[in-house]
Enzyme design. Structure first.
Site, PDB file in Angstrom:
ATOM      1  N   CYS A 226       0.852  -1.196   0.000  1.00 39.48           N
ATOM      2  CA  CYS A 226       0.000   0.000   0.000  1.00 39.48           C
ATOM      3  C   CYS A 226       0.881   1.238   0.000  1.00 39.48           C
ATOM      4  O   CYS A 226       1.809   1.352   0.795  1.00 39.48           O
ATOM      5  CB  CYS A 226      -0.946   0.019   1.203  1.00 39.48           C
ATOM      6  SG  CYS A 226      -2.110   1.401   1.082  1.00 39.48           S
TER       7      CYS A 226
ATOM      8  N   CYS B 128      -0.389   4.327   0.409  1.00 38.60           N
ATOM      9  CA  CYS B 128      -1.074   5.464   1.026  1.00 38.60           C
ATOM     10  C   CYS B 128      -0.227   6.067   2.144  1.00 38.60           C
ATOM     11  O   CYS B 128       0.757   5.490   2.577  1.00 38.60           O
ATOM     12  CB  CYS B 128      -2.461   5.059   1.541  1.00 38.60           C
ATOM     13  SG  CYS B 128      -2.469   4.331   3.179  1.00 38.60           S
TER      14      CYS B 128
ATOM     15  N   CYS C 186      -0.830   3.989   6.041  1.00 41.03           N
ATOM     16  CA  CYS C 186      -0.303   2.680   6.445  1.00 41.03           C
ATOM     17  C   CYS C 186       1.157   2.795   6.896  1.00 41.03           C
ATOM     18  O   CYS C 186       1.912   3.618   6.383  1.00 41.03           O
ATOM     19  CB  CYS C 186      -0.393   1.690   5.290  1.00 41.03           C
ATOM     20  SG  CYS C 186      -2.065   1.146   4.944  1.00 41.03           S
TER      21      CYS C 186
END
Ligand code: ZN
Ligand code: ZN
Length: 336
Positions: free
Chosen positions: A195, A197, A200
């Site tokens: 991930c 983003c 995280c």
């Protein structure tokens, strides 16, 4: 009108070439003709820039941006005032080539009373300097698209595609050498993914987080739960992190209408069981928000491809379809 025309073919996609042209703050690193350009590339704004020709002529100038068409065209105009204005339009046009590269046209056109006076400089030093700029841009773009090592994506990569052993309890441990937070997970981790983003938890130096989901009821904190705190209570996923080492131990969804309700996100690399290989990489473009230069993105996507990991800009198509269907279910339930 007189025009200086130069062009070059670059073995890097327009996205990469553009990212270099659009990163004004770094012009000084590669561009000796335009070593300084400050401002914000939006049509209608003015830049504050320097131009230095190799014959010693240099100017400070404030070009007005006429066109900023992402990955396709950058065009500005400089005007010399007078009874009749002299205009110099400097433009870069990027065209994708069939083999994934870029054809760059880099030109400057002159109109107005000073056209003839400016022309000898532009035809000689100007043309040679723009050709040199094109070559420097080509070298920088082509170097940038090389794929980094898999470990730069995440230090646990590459991971073998093995199945989680059925029935095994994974013990997740935070990174503290003592008073370690321990979480037991009594279910295999699924939908393993990278991930990008900004929420995280990523280990030091990693471009991506390695994360997966488990049923929320399978997660139990068994040691030093007092060290856990919710990272950001405003987010849909309540990520519980160790206050001492920062590792995210588990993140549940509290909103019963949320498409991930009933699930907990974990970082399988903290576990005692083998981490399942990532099935996809989600929110890849978000790594730009955490400070990665857009110029690196093509190389990073290539590195993901080399690992057989599809790069998505939200979740995988499988999960996006589940989310879309979830919205339909919610809408139907609201009508019932
Ligand atoms: Zn810790
Ligand atoms: Zn994330």
């Amino acid at each position: 009108m007189r025009i200086v025309r130069t062009d070059i073919t670059i073995a890097a996609p327009p996205q990469t070439v553009w990212s270099i042209l659009d990163d004004l703050d770094r012009y000084g690193e590669w561009n000796r003709v335009l070593p300084r350009a400050a401002g914000f590339t939006t049509a209608g704004r003015r830049l504050d820039a320097s131009i230095r020709f190799s014959n010693g002529v240099s100017h400070e100038f404030g070009p007005l941006l006429l066109r900023v068409v992402g990955a396709r065209e950058l065009r500005w105009v400089s005007e010399v005032p007078g009874e009749e204005v002299t205009r110099a339009e400097h433009y870069f046009i990027l065209t994708p080539t069939a083999d994934g590269g870029t054809h760059l046209e880099h030109c400057e056109s002159f109109t107005g009373p000073l056209e003839d006076e400016m022309w000898p400089l532009m035809e000689q030093a100007g043309r040679a300097d723009y050709i040199a700029l094109n070559e420097a841009l080509k070298a920088r773009a082509e170097a940038a698209v090389a794929a980094p090592e898999a470990a730069a994506l995440h230090p646990a990569l590459p991971l073998a595609r093995e199945r989680a052993s059925p029935g095994a309890v994974s013990v997740l441990r935070c990174r503290c050498p003592q008073d370690t937070v321990e979480v037991h997970v009594d279910a295999p981790a699924v939908h393993s993914h990278l991930c990008g983003c900004t929420q995280c938890w990523k280990p030091e130096g990693a471009l991506f987080a390695l994360t997966a989901v488990v049923p929320a009821d399978a997660v139990k904190t068994v040691a030093h739960g007092e060290k856990l705190a919710v990272v950001d209570a405003s987010k849909a996923i309540r990520r519980h992190a160790c206050k001492a080492c920062g590792a995210h131990m588990h993140g549940e969804v509290c909103d019963t209408d949320h498409h991930f309700f009933g699930l907990a996100f974990i970082h399988p690399e903290l576990g005692s069981e083998a981490s399942p290989a990532p099935e996809f990489a989600g929110f890849v473009s978000s790594i730009i928000e955490s400070g990665v230069s857009p110029t690196r993105m093509v190389g990073i996507r290539r590195a993901l491809g080399d690992q057989g990991i599809a790069a998505c800009d939200a979740f995988s198509p499988e999960i996006m379809d589940l989310i879309a269907w979830h919205r339909i279910k919610l809408a139907r339930a609201a009508r019932a």
